[in-house]
Design a protein around this motif. Structure first.
Motif, mmCIF file in Angstrom:
data_model
loop_
_atom_site.group_PDB
_atom_site.id
_atom_site.type_symbol
_atom_site.label_atom_id
_atom_site.label_comp_id
_atom_site.label_asym_id
_atom_site.label_seq_id
_atom_site.Cartn_x
_atom_site.Cartn_y
_atom_site.Cartn_z
ATOM 1 N N ALA A 1 43.554 31.753 29.088
ATOM 2 C CA ALA A 1 42.881 31.185 30.258
ATOM 3 C C ALA A 1 43.669 31.455 31.528
ATOM 4 O O ALA A 1 43.093 31.558 32.613
ATOM 5 N N LEU A 2 44.979 31.592 31.403
ATOM 6 C CA LEU A 2 45.820 31.859 32.583
ATOM 7 C C LEU A 2 45.455 33.194 33.225
ATOM 8 O O LEU A 2 45.532 33.335 34.457
ATOM 9 N N LYS A 3 45.084 34.168 32.402
ATOM 10 C CA LYS A 3 44.681 35.471 32.949
ATOM 11 C C LYS A 3 43.401 35.338 33.771
ATOM 12 O O LYS A 3 43.285 35.921 34.852
ATOM 13 N N TYR A 4 42.439 34.577 33.243
ATOM 14 C CA TYR A 4 41.195 34.370 33.980
ATOM 15 C C TYR A 4 41.433 33.567 35.253
ATOM 16 O O TYR A 4 40.903 33.886 36.322
ATOM 17 N N GLU A 5 42.235 32.508 35.140
ATOM 18 C CA GLU A 5 42.499 31.670 36.307
ATOM 19 C C GLU A 5 43.219 32.454 37.398
ATOM 20 O O GLU A 5 43.019 32.210 38.588
ATOM 21 N N ALA A 6 44.038 33.429 36.995
ATOM 22 C CA ALA A 6 44.775 34.239 37.965
ATOM 23 C C ALA A 6 43.857 35.098 38.824
ATOM 24 O O ALA A 6 44.219 35.467 39.957
ATOM 25 N N VAL A 7 42.664 35.425 38.296
ATOM 26 C CA VAL A 7 41.713 36.211 39.092
ATOM 27 C C VAL A 7 40.605 35.327 39.667
ATOM 28 O O VAL A 7 39.600 35.821 40.164
ATOM 29 N N GLY A 8 40.794 34.003 39.583
ATOM 30 C CA GLY A 8 39.876 33.083 40.246
ATOM 31 C C GLY A 8 38.712 32.590 39.418
ATOM 32 O O GLY A 8 37.720 32.110 39.969
ATOM 33 N N ILE A 9 38.825 32.676 38.085
ATOM 34 C CA ILE A 9 37.738 32.244 37.212
ATOM 35 C C ILE A 9 38.074 30.893 36.587
ATOM 36 O O ILE A 9 39.144 30.720 35.991
ATOM 37 N N LYS A 10 37.164 29.948 36.712
ATOM 38 C CA LYS A 10 37.335 28.634 36.105
ATOM 39 C C LYS A 10 36.851 28.688 34.660
ATOM 40 O O LYS A 10 35.768 29.209 34.381
#
Length: 211
Positions: A113-122
């Protein structure tokens, strides 16, 4: 050609790409893109054309440009498996997206999830808005209409002389709408609708109610 429908008092636009816009929320719903699957197949020797990778991103861009949504919600299986070169392409694609983006986690979404959150995805496990339940797996829950994916629904249209056309489809059954898989080379689950169900097949240019 887009098909406009109502579900539990809300308005939706069904797009030939397999995406669906929730008009009142200005939310674009997309399921089962399976980014990375083509690279995964090619890595293990499958004869999948390289340009199919670009087609996935081009299709995403076209439907976002068409609707200009305020929000984008991926209904699971955004990425097929572990990280590969398509993640870099996805990061680049996200740089041009101004909409709020969220992912309802699917069974293939194993990237941190950290990878997604790093590009702005909840990241969420499910989403409840109004009286609609947004999930990856189909789920029947009392007092809610379910929007989901996972099954990759398809429908076989039979014609004269044993002719048959196989198409992806939106499948409405009872208090549930299952979206087609958005991605290339995802396969289909061929449905057999019951009385009262609705099947909206999709071609490259239009959405057609056939059942």
């Amino acid at each position: 050609m887009i098909e406009n429908i109502q579900l539990v008092g809300q308005n939706f636009s069904l797009h030939p790409s397999g995406a669906m816009l929730w008009e009142e929320k200005q939310m674009l719903l997309i399921s089962d893109v399976h980014l990375g699957k083509i690279s995964h197949f090619r890595k293990y020797g499958s004869a999948v054309p390289q340009n199919a990778i670009a087609e996935n991103f081009e299709c995403l861009t076209r439907v976002v440009d068409h609707f200009q949504p305020e929000k984008i919600c991926f209904l699971g299986d955004l990425f097929h498996s572990s990280l590969n070169l398509e993640w870099d392409l996805f990061e680049n694609w996200m740089q041009d997206i101004s909409a709020e983006v969220m992912l309802v986690v699917g069974n293939h979404d194993i990237i941190s999830a950290l990878k997604y959150e790093a590009v702005g995805i909840k990241i969420v496990s499910e989403l409840i808005l109004e009286n609609l339940l947004l999930t990856h797996h189909p789920e029947i829950r009392e007092n809610y209409f379910n929007l989901c994916g996972h099954l990759h629904p398809g429908f076989k249209l039979n014609g004269a002389g044993k002719q048959q056309v196989k198409l992806r489809c939106f499948y409405k059954s009872g208090e549930q709408m299952i979206l087609p898989a958005f991605g290339e080379f995802t396969g289909n689950y061929w449905i057999s609708p019951n009385v009262g169900d609705q099947v909206f097949v999709i071609t490259k240019k239009e959405v057609i109610l056939v059942y």
